[in-house]
Design a protein around this motif. Structure first.
Motif, PDB file in Angstrom:
ATOM      1  N   ASN A  91       4.725   4.037   2.730  1.00  0.00           N
ATOM      2  CA  ASN A  91       4.559   2.703   2.153  1.00  0.00           C
ATOM      3  C   ASN A  91       4.389   1.684   3.264  1.00  0.00           C
ATOM      4  O   ASN A  91       5.010   1.799   4.321  1.00  0.00           O
ATOM      5  CB  ASN A  91       5.768   2.319   1.307  1.00  0.00           C
ATOM      6  N   GLU A  92       3.576   0.710   2.999  1.00  0.00           N
ATOM      7  CA  GLU A  92       3.363  -0.361   3.975  1.00  0.00           C
ATOM      8  C   GLU A  92       3.122  -1.666   3.222  1.00  0.00           C
ATOM      9  O   GLU A  92       2.510  -1.681   2.164  1.00  0.00           O
ATOM     10  CB  GLU A  92       2.157  -0.031   4.856  1.00  0.00           C
ATOM     11  N   ARG A  93       3.605  -2.737   3.788  1.00  0.00           N
ATOM     12  CA  ARG A  93       3.388  -4.078   3.228  1.00  0.00           C
ATOM     13  C   ARG A  93       2.714  -4.934   4.287  1.00  0.00           C
ATOM     14  O   ARG A  93       3.149  -4.979   5.428  1.00  0.00           O
ATOM     15  CB  ARG A  93       4.703  -4.712   2.809  1.00  0.00           C
ATOM     16  N   LEU A  94       1.667  -5.633   3.888  1.00  0.00           N
ATOM     17  CA  LEU A  94       0.964  -6.569   4.766  1.00  0.00           C
ATOM     18  C   LEU A  94       1.071  -7.952   4.143  1.00  0.00           C
ATOM     19  O   LEU A  94       0.723  -8.142   2.967  1.00  0.00           O
ATOM     20  CB  LEU A  94      -0.506  -6.186   4.927  1.00  0.00           C
ATOM     21  N   VAL A  95       1.588  -8.898   4.907  1.00  0.00           N
ATOM     22  CA  VAL A  95       1.687 -10.287   4.454  1.00  0.00           C
ATOM     23  C   VAL A  95       0.766 -11.118   5.344  1.00  0.00           C
ATOM     24  O   VAL A  95       0.922 -11.166   6.560  1.00  0.00           O
ATOM     25  CB  VAL A  95       3.136 -10.813   4.527  1.00  0.00           C
ATOM     26  N   SER A  96      -0.199 -11.752   4.725  1.00  0.00           N
ATOM     27  CA  SER A  96      -1.191 -12.554   5.440  1.00  0.00           C
ATOM     28  C   SER A  96      -1.025 -14.007   5.002  1.00  0.00           C
ATOM     29  O   SER A  96      -1.075 -14.308   3.807  1.00  0.00           O
ATOM     30  CB  SER A  96      -2.588 -12.032   5.097  1.00  0.00           C
ATOM     31  N   THR A  97      -0.828 -14.903   5.966  1.00  0.00           N
ATOM     32  CA  THR A  97      -0.501 -16.301   5.659  1.00  0.00           C
ATOM     33  C   THR A  97      -1.455 -17.252   6.360  1.00  0.00           C
ATOM     34  O   THR A  97      -1.770 -17.073   7.535  1.00  0.00           O
ATOM     35  CB  THR A  97       0.940 -16.618   6.110  1.00  0.00           C
ATOM     36  N   ALA A 136       0.838  -1.195   0.000  1.00  0.00           N
ATOM     37  CA  ALA A 136       0.000   0.000   0.000  1.00  0.00           C
ATOM     38  C   ALA A 136       0.873   1.244   0.000  1.00  0.00           C
ATOM     39  O   ALA A 136       1.924   1.277   0.635  1.00  0.00           O
ATOM     40  CB  ALA A 136      -0.911   0.003   1.221  1.00  0.00           C
ATOM     41  N   GLU A 137       0.424   2.243  -0.717  1.00  0.00           N
ATOM     42  CA  GLU A 137       1.098   3.531  -0.743  1.00  0.00           C
ATOM     43  C   GLU A 137       0.031   4.589  -0.522  1.00  0.00           C
ATOM     44  O   GLU A 137      -0.976   4.618  -1.232  1.00  0.00           O
ATOM     45  CB  GLU A 137       1.783   3.721  -2.097  1.00  0.00           C
ATOM     46  N   TYR A 138       0.229   5.443   0.466  1.00  0.00           N
ATOM     47  CA  TYR A 138      -0.770   6.460   0.771  1.00  0.00           C
ATOM     48  C   TYR A 138      -0.065   7.698   1.319  1.00  0.00           C
ATOM     49  O   TYR A 138       1.081   7.638   1.761  1.00  0.00           O
ATOM     50  CB  TYR A 138      -1.816   5.936   1.746  1.00  0.00           C
ATOM     51  N   PRO A 139      -0.768   8.828   1.289  1.00  0.00           N
ATOM     52  CA  PRO A 139      -0.132  10.061   1.771  1.00  0.00           C
ATOM     53  C   PRO A 139       0.235   9.953   3.243  1.00  0.00           C
ATOM     54  O   PRO A 139      -0.557   9.503   4.059  1.00  0.00           O
ATOM     55  CB  PRO A 139      -1.218  11.119   1.565  1.00  0.00           C
ATOM     56  N   ALA A 140       1.451  10.359   3.553  1.00  0.00           N
ATOM     57  CA  ALA A 140       1.906  10.368   4.949  1.00  0.00           C
ATOM     58  C   ALA A 140       1.339  11.613   5.631  1.00  0.00           C
ATOM     59  O   ALA A 140       1.153  12.646   4.996  1.00  0.00           O
ATOM     60  CB  ALA A 140       3.425  10.364   5.009  1.00  0.00           C
TER      61      ALA A 140
END
Length: 133
Positions: free
Chosen positions: A47-53, A31-35
């Protein structure tokens, strides 16, 4: 020919005693969104990364005299479908009223996932999530 192939594959691909299947699913969302800006000017981009397993092991295949085992695929697909059916019938909430109206629903609707995910967790079906910036 199709029936012969099915008969051959069903013998060769059947689980033997002590064997089990595995469901492994992983979703990575970037995800990329305004800081946020604390100075009143543009804050840039965050920027943020989410890993779902999801990892679910099936029951070990019993011998001929042991009770029936459930595969991981049967549990993940069958339980989810059964819980969705309970929502449609109104038996999931205990109110006797359907929690969702009839038809096909996508699992991104809160009425669906908020009711089903906790029940799946009680059955050992749970995604683990990790966040990274």
């Amino acid at each position: 020919p199709r029936d012969a192939l099915c008969a051959l594959l069903s013998r060769k691909l059947a689980y033997g005693p002590g064997e089990q299947d595995l469901v492994l699913m992983e979703h990575t969302v970037d995800a990329e969104y305004p800081a946020p800006s604390f100075s009143g000017e543009g804050g840039g981009v965050s920027n943020e990364r989410l890993v779902s397993t999801l990892v679910v092991h099936g029951d070990k295949c019993p011998g001929d005299t042991a009770p029936v085992a459930f595969s991981a695929m049967a549990r993940t697909v069958g339980l989810t479908a059964a819980l969705g059916t309970r929502l449609l019938l109104g038996t999931a909430t205990g109110s006797g009223h359907a929690a969702i109206c009839g038809g096909v629903h996508i699992p991104t609707q809160p009425a669906v996932f908020e009711a089903i995910l906790p029940q799946l967790e009680m059955e050992g079906i749970r995604f683990s999530e990790q966040r990274a910036c």
